[in-house]
Structures are given as structure tokens and as C-alpha cells.
Motif scaffolding. Sequence first.
Motif, PDB file in Angstrom:
ATOM      1  N   THR A  44       0.889  -1.101  -0.263  1.00  0.00           N
ATOM      2  CA  THR A  44       0.072   0.421   0.183  1.00  0.00           C
ATOM      3  C   THR A  44       0.964   1.372  -0.192  1.00  0.00           C
ATOM      4  O   THR A  44       1.598   1.606   1.076  1.00  0.00           O
ATOM      5  N   ARG A  45       0.865   1.877  -1.285  1.00  0.00           N
ATOM      6  CA  ARG A  45       1.127   3.425  -0.993  1.00  0.00           C
ATOM      7  C   ARG A  45      -0.126   4.646  -0.813  1.00  0.00           C
ATOM      8  O   ARG A  45      -0.722   4.469  -1.712  1.00  0.00           O
ATOM      9  N   VAL A  46       0.097   5.615   0.030  1.00  0.00           N
ATOM     10  CA  VAL A  46      -0.051   7.140   0.275  1.00  0.00           C
ATOM     11  C   VAL A  46      -0.113   7.771  -1.238  1.00  0.00           C
ATOM     12  O   VAL A  46       1.205   8.466  -0.628  1.00  0.00           O
ATOM     13  N   THR A  47      -0.305   8.045  -2.008  1.00  0.00           N
ATOM     14  CA  THR A  47      -0.180   9.256  -2.829  1.00  0.00           C
ATOM     15  C   THR A  47      -0.738  10.118  -2.431  1.00  0.00           C
ATOM     16  O   THR A  47      -0.594  11.403  -2.494  1.00  0.00           O
ATOM     17  N   GLU A 104      -6.170   8.827  -0.677  1.00  0.00           N
ATOM     18  CA  GLU A 104      -5.687   8.572  -2.275  1.00  0.00           C
ATOM     19  C   GLU A 104      -4.333   7.545  -2.459  1.00  0.00           C
ATOM     20  O   GLU A 104      -3.457   7.787  -1.601  1.00  0.00           O
ATOM     21  N   ILE A 105      -4.947   6.608  -2.356  1.00  0.00           N
ATOM     22  CA  ILE A 105      -3.752   5.262  -2.460  1.00  0.00           C
ATOM     23  C   ILE A 105      -3.777   3.998  -3.598  1.00  0.00           C
ATOM     24  O   ILE A 105      -4.836   4.080  -4.890  1.00  0.00           O
ATOM     25  N   GLN A 106      -2.211   3.854  -3.524  1.00  0.00           N
ATOM     26  CA  GLN A 106      -2.453   2.902  -4.275  1.00  0.00           C
ATOM     27  C   GLN A 106      -2.196   1.419  -3.506  1.00  0.00           C
ATOM     28  O   GLN A 106      -0.942   1.237  -2.561  1.00  0.00           O
ATOM     29  N   THR A 107      -3.032   0.355  -4.067  1.00  0.00           N
ATOM     30  CA  THR A 107      -2.846  -1.062  -2.906  1.00  0.00           C
ATOM     31  C   THR A 107      -3.237  -2.202  -3.923  1.00  0.00           C
ATOM     32  O   THR A 107      -3.781  -2.559  -5.347  1.00  0.00           O
ATOM     33  N   SER A 108      -3.130  -3.492  -3.660  1.00  0.00           N
ATOM     34  CA  SER A 108      -3.426  -4.650  -3.718  1.00  0.00           C
ATOM     35  C   SER A 108      -4.911  -5.062  -3.863  1.00  0.00           C
ATOM     36  O   SER A 108      -4.962  -4.444  -2.423  1.00  0.00           O
ATOM     37  N   THR A 109      -5.829  -5.924  -3.861  1.00  0.00           N
ATOM     38  CA  THR A 109      -7.056  -6.215  -3.508  1.00  0.00           C
ATOM     39  C   THR A 109      -7.098  -6.825  -2.226  1.00  0.00           C
ATOM     40  O   THR A 109      -8.272  -6.300  -1.117  1.00  0.00           O
ATOM     41  N   GLU A 110      -6.714  -7.220  -2.316  1.00  0.00           N
ATOM     42  CA  GLU A 110      -6.038  -8.465  -0.388  1.00  0.00           C
ATOM     43  C   GLU A 110      -6.021  -6.497   0.545  1.00  0.00           C
ATOM     44  O   GLU A 110      -6.651  -6.428   1.046  1.00  0.00           O
ATOM     45  N   GLY A 111      -4.720  -5.701   0.166  1.00  0.00           N
ATOM     46  CA  GLY A 111      -4.277  -4.919   0.934  1.00  0.00           C
ATOM     47  C   GLY A 111      -5.771  -3.690   0.786  1.00  0.00           C
ATOM     48  O   GLY A 111      -6.095  -3.503   1.890  1.00  0.00           O
TER      49      GLY A 111
END
Length: 210
Positions: free
Chosen positions: A117-120, A141-148
Amino acid sequence: MNAAGALSARISALSVREKALLAAGLLCIVAFIAAKYVVMPARAEYARNRAAIPTRRAVIARYEALRQGQDRVDEELFDQVERMETWEDGLLVGETPSAAGVFLQGLLKPLTQRPETRVTSIRALPPAKKGLYAEVAVQLEIQTSTEGLALLLADLSRSPKILRVRKLSATTGMNPMGQLQRKEVVVVSLVVAGFSGAHVDEKTAGGGGE
């Protein structure tokens, strides 16, 4: 000879039959007196008490109904106090909406610190007045996986503070940084809101819409 002696002598002179009649007469007099001053008042008191039983039962029934109603009111009041205490415990900490927003961001920070997970972007939204409380919201606004994403939503639902996801949108794509594994990434925009007991300045308050 005194009067008592004369009366005793006259009684002694009576025949057996006359003595029996005299004793019967005296017994009747005693029975009449007892009936008039003892038995009849007791019977009248018993009759009054018996006649009052239905009224007393009705009064007792009314008091019992009132007591049960009061018990229900007390139980409901106790439940409301418990719910209010739970609600108060779930409020965000902070004397102002801004301070409550900072506290909310502090709650969200550890939930987004996962390797996938990365917070943008993160920004506070204008508070909205909700009755006696203020709704304080933060947009992430984040980038992550479906599990995350699933773990993040589960963590939000388990928070000791009353939090809700007011808005959520997600798009998927391939992670350009993961060319070897071609990992899928989920770009998520979500608004997380909590409640605060701080006063809201209506001039700066937002609409708090969905």
C-alpha cells in the motif's frame, strides 16, 4: 346480713330446676353481651375487610403495572445511557474540527503502512454539522492490492472510533514497477469520516454529502 349474703341465701333456697333456669338466663345474658360487643363488631370488621379486598387488589394491580412500566422506563433509560457512553467513546479526540481531523489522520496512518500500500494523497475535508456533532472527513488516494484494500476496509470496521467510508472508488491496472511479476494494482480514492463533539463554524462547514 349484707346484700351479697342475702342474695346467696336466696339462691341457695332455690330448687335445682330454678337454679338451672337462673344459670341459663345468666348464660343468655352473657352470650347476648358477648355477641353485641365482641362477635358482631368482629363480624362487621370481617365483612368490611372482605368487601375491601377487590378494591385493594385493584390498587395493588395498578401499582404493580406502574412499577413494571417504571422498570421498563428505567431499563430503556439505562440502555440509552450505555449507548450514549459508547457513542461518546467512539468520538474523535480534539477540541476543534481541525484537531479531530489530525487525530483521524493519525488513526488512518498505521492502517495504510503495508508493503503493498502506498498513499499518494491525503487531505482533510471541510467538517459538516450533524446535529450536536461534527462529521470530520479525510480523503485518501492510495495504490494497493485487492487484498490490501480488503484489509484496510476490515481495519476501519474494527476501529474503536466510529468511522465510516463515505465514498469509495477503485480502478485496477498493472503495476509499472512490478514488471517481473506483473502485479495488479488497485488505485483507490476513499473518504473516511468520523464524528467529533467539537463546535462547527457554520460559515466554514461543508455539506457532508455522500
